[in-house]
Design an enzyme around this catalytic site. Structure first.
Site, PDB file in Angstrom:
ATOM      1  N   HIS A 101      40.886  34.674  46.156  1.00 48.57           N
ATOM      2  CA  HIS A 101      40.606  33.589  45.219  1.00 48.57           C
ATOM      3  C   HIS A 101      41.465  32.417  45.685  1.00 48.57           C
ATOM      4  CE1 HIS A 101      40.238  37.253  42.686  1.00 48.57           C
ATOM      5  NE2 HIS A 101      39.325  36.590  42.005  1.00 48.57           N
ATOM      6  N   ASP A 104      45.026  32.734  44.728  1.00 49.64           N
ATOM      7  CA  ASP A 104      45.848  33.804  45.329  1.00 49.64           C
ATOM      8  C   ASP A 104      46.633  33.251  46.504  1.00 49.64           C
ATOM      9  OD1 ASP A 104      44.273  35.497  43.775  1.00 49.64           O
ATOM     10  OD2 ASP A 104      42.996  36.101  45.452  1.00 49.64           O
ATOM     11  N   GLU A 232      28.961  38.883  41.084  1.00 46.84           N
ATOM     12  CA  GLU A 232      29.614  40.186  40.857  1.00 46.84           C
ATOM     13  C   GLU A 232      29.569  40.523  39.377  1.00 46.84           C
ATOM     14  OE1 GLU A 232      33.570  40.712  42.581  1.00 46.84           O
ATOM     15  OE2 GLU A 232      34.085  42.071  40.938  1.00 46.84           O
ATOM     16  N   GLU A 268      30.912  46.083  42.184  1.00 46.31           N
ATOM     17  CA  GLU A 268      32.189  46.792  42.101  1.00 46.31           C
ATOM     18  C   GLU A 268      32.001  48.110  41.373  1.00 46.31           C
ATOM     19  OE1 GLU A 268      35.850  44.705  41.015  1.00 46.31           O
ATOM     20  OE2 GLU A 268      36.438  46.492  39.875  1.00 46.31           O
ATOM     21  N   HIS A 271      33.279  48.250  37.798  1.00 44.10           N
ATOM     22  CA  HIS A 271      32.483  47.460  36.859  1.00 44.10           C
ATOM     23  C   HIS A 271      31.205  48.206  36.490  1.00 44.10           C
ATOM     24  CE1 HIS A 271      34.444  43.470  38.421  1.00 44.10           C
ATOM     25  NE2 HIS A 271      35.317  44.357  37.997  1.00 44.10           N
ATOM     26  N   ASP A 296      32.688  45.942  46.149  1.00 49.80           N
ATOM     27  CA  ASP A 296      34.118  46.000  45.857  1.00 49.80           C
ATOM     28  C   ASP A 296      34.446  47.477  45.680  1.00 49.80           C
ATOM     29  OD1 ASP A 296      34.683  43.388  46.194  1.00 49.80           O
ATOM     30  OD2 ASP A 296      35.338  43.000  44.130  1.00 49.80           O
ATOM     31  N   ASP A 307      39.345  48.354  33.313  1.00 46.92           N
ATOM     32  CA  ASP A 307      39.134  48.166  34.742  1.00 46.92           C
ATOM     33  C   ASP A 307      40.421  48.537  35.485  1.00 46.92           C
ATOM     34  OD1 ASP A 307      37.883  47.203  37.015  1.00 46.92           O
ATOM     35  OD2 ASP A 307      38.290  45.096  36.586  1.00 46.92           O
ATOM     36  N   ASP A 309      40.863  49.582  38.541  1.00 48.16           N
ATOM     37  CA  ASP A 309      40.918  49.157  39.951  1.00 48.16           C
ATOM     38  C   ASP A 309      41.718  50.124  40.822  1.00 48.16           C
ATOM     39  OD1 ASP A 309      39.348  46.894  39.629  1.00 48.16           O
ATOM     40  OD2 ASP A 309      41.032  45.534  39.349  1.00 48.16           O
ATOM     41  N   ASP A 339      39.059  46.173  46.328  1.00 47.20           N
ATOM     42  CA  ASP A 339      39.529  45.492  45.125  1.00 47.20           C
ATOM     43  C   ASP A 339      40.255  46.549  44.296  1.00 47.20           C
ATOM     44  OD1 ASP A 339      40.012  43.972  42.972  1.00 47.20           O
ATOM     45  OD2 ASP A 339      37.956  43.351  42.596  1.00 47.20           O
TER      46      ASP A 339
HETATM   47  C1  XLS Z   1      37.870  41.370  38.259  1.00 48.63           C
HETATM   48  C2  XLS Z   1      37.072  41.139  39.457  1.00 48.63           C
HETATM   49  C3  XLS Z   1      37.548  40.035  40.384  1.00 48.63           C
HETATM   50  C4  XLS Z   1      36.468  39.655  41.348  1.00 48.63           C
HETATM   51  C5  XLS Z   1      36.683  38.361  42.052  1.00 48.63           C
HETATM   52  O1  XLS Z   1      37.665  42.335  37.543  1.00 48.63           O
HETATM   53  O2  XLS Z   1      36.947  42.363  40.098  1.00 48.63           O
HETATM   54  O3  XLS Z   1      38.730  40.390  41.021  1.00 48.63           O
HETATM   55  O4  XLS Z   1      36.266  40.653  42.322  1.00 48.63           O
HETATM   56  O5  XLS Z   1      36.881  37.321  41.183  1.00 48.63           O
HETATM   57 CA    CA Z   2      35.925  42.834  42.034  1.00 41.47          CA
HETATM   58 CA    CA Z   3      37.885  44.797  38.855  1.00 45.60          CA
END
Ligand code: XLS
Ligand code: CA
Ligand code: CA
Length: 439
Positions: A101, A104, A232, A268, A271, A296, A307, A309, A339
């Site tokens: 991003h 980042d 996404e 993702e 998600h 992702d 989430d 991750d 991710d």
């Molecule tokens: C958040 C998302 C984010 C996207 C990019 O849950 O996964 O990180 O991948 O903005």
């Molecule tokens: Ca993501």
């Molecule tokens: Ca995520």
């Protein structure tokens, strides 16, 4: 230039080696599997936000990760040191892509112009490191959710000033993504949704979001950015309801606003499961619509409702993910972007490596299993057989869209009995186990 991981040497594929240690057990980047090398199939990418920026804090606890580049004097100095750490990290793992991003890589300044200057400075450094290492940008995106100005959303904010600010931010993010040769540009609308319909003009918000994306498409054309736009989906978090809930609802949004030909999906895993689907479900919907762009690669904890991750280690999920990707003919511009972040107690820099190795090995295993499944045609043949009633007789007529309700009624009235084949689910699941165990 400081070395940030002095105790870690380049991680190698070490077949047959077992026990502790940092080495690949499954992932051999140069091994030819199918028609490509493993690294060409998998196109692994590092997520800048988790790996380089995340401090390991959670709702109840302070940052816990030990990251030496977090300890420097100023935000800009930290941003520079982060670039060095990121490229050393990717090189030691043999990861050839990364995603970021805008926020980042460089901190926000006091004004938008100062923020853009910060970005330009870091982008120059990233560009230099990319040309020295050959590492490439998989995708760029704009962070339209962290700053408090996005409290009501970005392109779906009730405040037109915020809509304009978000447009300026995406304009700049597109420019730097192009400058760095990014292969895709992602829209994830973390705050593009609502908390309550009592204060929400849903139609206006969706119209504005459609117009916003159309402007992005137009501007990309104007500046000659030829990367792929990706949307996404995510059902919720941070907003209660996010408009691009899952692939199906985002697809309907794209079609409504005539954007579908400009977009594919970045899907993702975590998600998809938050939306009540498997990863494979969302990949399949995107694939059959010709819109599977990138992944992702992570996983959620199904016992927790958010989430998380996590790094992907579930071999069923990696195998079935690779199955869908191979079935679409492999990645074109997309890849597998981790991710994901190590769990908070896995706080050491070594854990960053262990976590990525776990994800890379799990996808390498999934790739090998999926290639064999496709080569043997075992599930394809079963599916073809299951639907064989549509290849002749009344089924053929239905496939050719010939009959109508009246002629089908005539046919049904004459049927003496109906016999269904078995779905054989348990048998198929044990075959899948065999492929995973023996690949
Ligand atoms: C958040 C998302 C984010 C996207 C990019 O849950 O996964 O990180 O991948 O903005
Ligand atoms: Ca993501
Ligand atoms: Ca995520």
């Amino acid at each position: 230039m400081k070395e940030y991981f002095p105790d870690i040497i380049k991680i190698e594929f070490s077949p047959g080696k077992t026990g502790h240690g940092l080495f690949f057990r499954q992932y051999n980047p140069v091994e030819i599997t199918g028609e490509k090398s493993m690294k060409e199939h998998l196109r692994f990418s590092m997520a800048y936000w988790h790996t380089m920026c995340c401090g390991g804090d959670d709702q109840f606890g302070a940052p816990a990760y030990v990251r030496p580049w977090h300890d420097v004097s100023s935000p800009m100095k930290m941003a520079e040191e982060r670039v060095y750490a990121a490229f050393e990290f990717m090189q030691k793992l043999g990861i050839e892509y990364f995603c970021f991003h805008d926020r980042d890589i460089a901190p926000e300044g006091k004004t938008l112009s100062e923020t853009n200057k910060n970005l330009d400075k870091i982008v120059r450094l990233i560009r230099k490191m990319m040309s020295e290492t050959g590492i490439k940008l998989l995708w760029g995106t704009a962070n339209l959710f962290n700053n408090v100005r996005y409290i009501h959303g970005a392109s779906t904010s009730c405040n037109a000033d915020v809509f304009a600010y978000a447009a300026a931010q995406v304009k700049k993010a597109l420019e730097i993504t192009k400058e760095l040769g990014g292969q895709n540009y992602v829209f994830w609308g973390g705050r593009e949704g609502y908390e309550t319909l009592l204060n929400t003009d849903m139609k206006m918000e969706l119209d504005n979001m459609g117009f916003f994306m159309q402007m992005a498409v137009d501007y990309a054309k104007e500046i000659g950015f030829d990367g792929q736009f990706l949307i996404e989906p995510k059902p919720k978090e941070p907003t209660k309801h996010q408009y691009d809930f899952d692939v199906s609802s985002a697809l309907s949004f794209l079609k409504t606003y005539n954007l579908d030909r400009h977009f594919k999906f970045n899907i993702e895993a975590n998600h998809a499961t938050l939306a009540g689907h498997t990863l494979q479900h969302d990949l399949r919907i995107a694939r059959i619509n010709g819109m599977l762009g990138s992944v992702d690669a992570n996983q959620g904890d199904l016992l927790l409702g958010w989430d998380t991750d996590q790094f992907p280690t579930d071999l069923y999920s990696t195998t079935l993910c690779m199955y869908e990707i191979l079935k679409m003919g492999g990645f074109e511009k997309g890849g597998l972007n981790f991710d994901a972040k190590p769990r908070r107690p896995s706080y050491t820099p070594e854990d960053m490596f262990y976590a990525h190795v776990a994800g890379m090995d799990s996808f390498a295993k999934g790739l090998k299993a999926a290639l064999r499944i496709i080569k043997d045609g075992i599930f394809d043949n079963f599916v073809a057989e299951r639907y064989q009633s549509y290849s002749h007789g009344i089924g053929k007529k239905i496939s050719d869209k010939n009959p109508d309700f009246k002629s089908l009624e005539q046919y049904a009235l004459k049927l003496k009995s109906i016999e269904n084949p078995s779905g054989r689910q348990e048998h198929l699941e044990s075959l899948l186990n065999d492929y995973i165990l023996n690949s």
